[in-house]
Motif scaffolding. Sequence first.
Motif, mmCIF file in Angstrom:
data_model
loop_
_atom_site.group_PDB
_atom_site.id
_atom_site.type_symbol
_atom_site.label_atom_id
_atom_site.label_comp_id
_atom_site.label_asym_id
_atom_site.label_seq_id
_atom_site.Cartn_x
_atom_site.Cartn_y
_atom_site.Cartn_z
ATOM 1 N N GLY A 167 0.822 -1.211 0.000
ATOM 2 C CA GLY A 167 0.000 0.000 0.000
ATOM 3 C C GLY A 167 0.853 1.257 0.000
ATOM 4 N N TYR A 168 1.879 1.273 0.822
ATOM 5 C CA TYR A 168 2.786 2.417 0.836
ATOM 6 C C TYR A 168 3.531 2.538 -0.484
ATOM 7 C CZ TYR A 168 1.925 3.553 5.659
ATOM 8 O OH TYR A 168 1.314 3.937 6.816
ATOM 9 N N ARG A 169 3.920 1.408 -1.043
ATOM 10 C CA ARG A 169 4.601 1.430 -2.338
ATOM 11 C C ARG A 169 3.682 1.974 -3.425
ATOM 12 N NH1 ARG A 169 4.394 0.525 -7.305
ATOM 13 N NH2 ARG A 169 6.211 -0.165 -8.405
ATOM 14 N N ASP A 170 2.415 1.577 -3.397
ATOM 15 C CA ASP A 170 1.450 2.064 -4.382
ATOM 16 C C ASP A 170 1.212 3.566 -4.243
ATOM 17 O OD1 ASP A 170 1.291 -0.542 -5.277
ATOM 18 O OD2 ASP A 170 -0.666 -0.939 -4.340
ATOM 19 N N ARG A 171 1.139 4.042 -2.987
ATOM 20 C CA ARG A 171 0.970 5.478 -2.774
ATOM 21 C C ARG A 171 2.196 6.253 -3.249
ATOM 22 N NH1 ARG A 171 -2.020 3.310 1.223
ATOM 23 N NH2 ARG A 171 -0.466 3.223 2.860
ATOM 24 N N LEU A 172 3.369 5.674 -3.051
ATOM 25 C CA LEU A 172 4.590 6.294 -3.537
ATOM 26 C C LEU A 172 4.572 6.380 -5.064
ATOM 27 C CD1 LEU A 172 7.462 7.395 -3.063
ATOM 28 C CD2 LEU A 172 8.256 5.035 -3.036
ATOM 29 N N ALA A 173 4.165 5.305 -5.715
ATOM 30 C CA ALA A 173 4.074 5.300 -7.183
ATOM 31 C C ALA A 173 3.083 6.359 -7.661
ATOM 32 C CB ALA A 173 3.673 3.911 -7.679
ATOM 33 N N ALA A 174 1.985 6.524 -6.939
ATOM 34 C CA ALA A 174 0.991 7.536 -7.315
ATOM 35 C C ALA A 174 1.577 8.945 -7.167
ATOM 36 C CB ALA A 174 -0.270 7.377 -6.461
ATOM 37 N N ARG A 175 2.332 9.160 -6.094
ATOM 38 C CA ARG A 175 2.956 10.481 -5.905
ATOM 39 C C ARG A 175 3.972 10.749 -7.009
ATOM 40 N NH1 ARG A 175 4.020 9.679 0.216
ATOM 41 N NH2 ARG A 175 6.150 9.591 -0.500
ATOM 42 N N ILE A 176 4.728 9.725 -7.388
ATOM 43 C CA ILE A 176 5.707 9.871 -8.473
ATOM 44 C C ILE A 176 4.993 10.233 -9.771
ATOM 45 C CG2 ILE A 176 7.332 8.604 -9.947
ATOM 46 C CD1 ILE A 176 8.202 7.098 -7.353
ATOM 47 N N ALA A 177 3.866 9.587 -10.037
ATOM 48 C CA ALA A 177 3.108 9.877 -11.256
ATOM 49 C C ALA A 177 2.626 11.329 -11.269
ATOM 50 C CB ALA A 177 1.928 8.912 -11.384
ATOM 51 N N VAL A 178 2.125 11.802 -10.129
ATOM 52 C CA VAL A 178 1.669 13.195 -10.036
ATOM 53 C C VAL A 178 2.833 14.144 -10.262
ATOM 54 C CG1 VAL A 178 0.801 14.946 -8.412
ATOM 55 C CG2 VAL A 178 -0.332 12.724 -8.581
ATOM 56 N N LEU A 179 3.967 13.876 -9.626
ATOM 57 C CA LEU A 179 5.140 14.728 -9.809
ATOM 58 C C LEU A 179 5.627 14.707 -11.253
ATOM 59 C CD1 LEU A 179 7.103 13.961 -6.526
ATOM 60 C CD2 LEU A 179 5.986 16.109 -7.139
ATOM 61 N N SER A 180 5.580 13.545 -11.881
ATOM 62 C CA SER A 180 5.987 13.456 -13.288
ATOM 63 C C SER A 180 5.072 14.293 -14.170
ATOM 64 C CB SER A 180 5.985 12.002 -13.756
ATOM 65 O OG SER A 180 6.991 11.283 -13.095
ATOM 66 N N ASP A 181 3.773 14.231 -13.895
ATOM 67 C CA ASP A 181 2.812 15.046 -14.653
ATOM 68 C C ASP A 181 3.080 16.534 -14.441
ATOM 69 O OD1 ASP A 181 1.616 12.737 -15.572
ATOM 70 O OD2 ASP A 181 -0.114 12.865 -14.200
ATOM 71 N N GLN A 182 3.354 16.920 -13.210
ATOM 72 C CA GLN A 182 3.653 18.322 -12.921
ATOM 73 C C GLN A 182 4.931 18.766 -13.619
ATOM 74 O OE1 GLN A 182 3.674 18.264 -8.642
ATOM 75 N NE2 GLN A 182 1.474 18.682 -8.502
ATOM 76 N N GLN A 183 5.930 17.885 -13.617
ATOM 77 C CA GLN A 183 7.176 18.208 -14.298
ATOM 78 C C GLN A 183 6.937 18.376 -15.794
ATOM 79 O OE1 GLN A 183 10.179 15.135 -14.242
ATOM 80 N NE2 GLN A 183 11.823 16.617 -14.538
ATOM 81 N N ALA A 184 6.159 17.498 -16.382
ATOM 82 C CA ALA A 184 5.858 17.595 -17.811
ATOM 83 C C ALA A 184 5.115 18.894 -18.127
ATOM 84 C CB ALA A 184 5.039 16.386 -18.257
ATOM 85 N N ALA A 185 4.197 19.282 -17.268
ATOM 86 C CA ALA A 185 3.463 20.530 -17.481
ATOM 87 C C ALA A 185 4.405 21.731 -17.401
ATOM 88 C CB ALA A 185 2.331 20.655 -16.453
ATOM 89 N N LEU A 186 5.314 21.710 -16.441
ATOM 90 C CA LEU A 186 6.287 22.804 -16.335
ATOM 91 C C LEU A 186 7.224 22.836 -17.540
ATOM 92 C CD1 LEU A 186 7.168 22.644 -12.550
ATOM 93 C CD2 LEU A 186 5.913 24.449 -13.726
#
Length: 110
Positions: free
Chosen positions: A79-98
């Motif tokens: 569960g913690y690993r999945d939440r970490l993966a979700a946070r990474i995905a959000v950060l990747s999306d934010q980085q792509a937008a920037l």
Amino acid sequence: MSARSLRHYEEEGLIVPGRFSNGFRDYCQSTIDRVLLIRSLLESGLPVRLIRQVLPRLTDGSEAGTDVVDAEFLREVQGYRDRLAARIAVLSDQQAALDAYLREARRTDP
């Protein structure tokens, strides 16, 4: 690493530093390595109670920790690993937008 953090890890039973005759703590290389691992696990979002369970498996240098592991523990870690993966995905999306914003801004910059 702050002295406060080191004392906290000691209070939680995550590290057991040696002591000099004057009472000062002695952090050998294996304890330092363990502290770095603890910090990494904490930064990944794993709570201290799970770190306390998994730490011996990660630092004992044997394969014994891979034998039988409690299923509930594995579910929690997953569960913690999945939440970490979700946070990474959000950060990747934010980085792509920037990145897209910066590319566009550079094209329109006089």
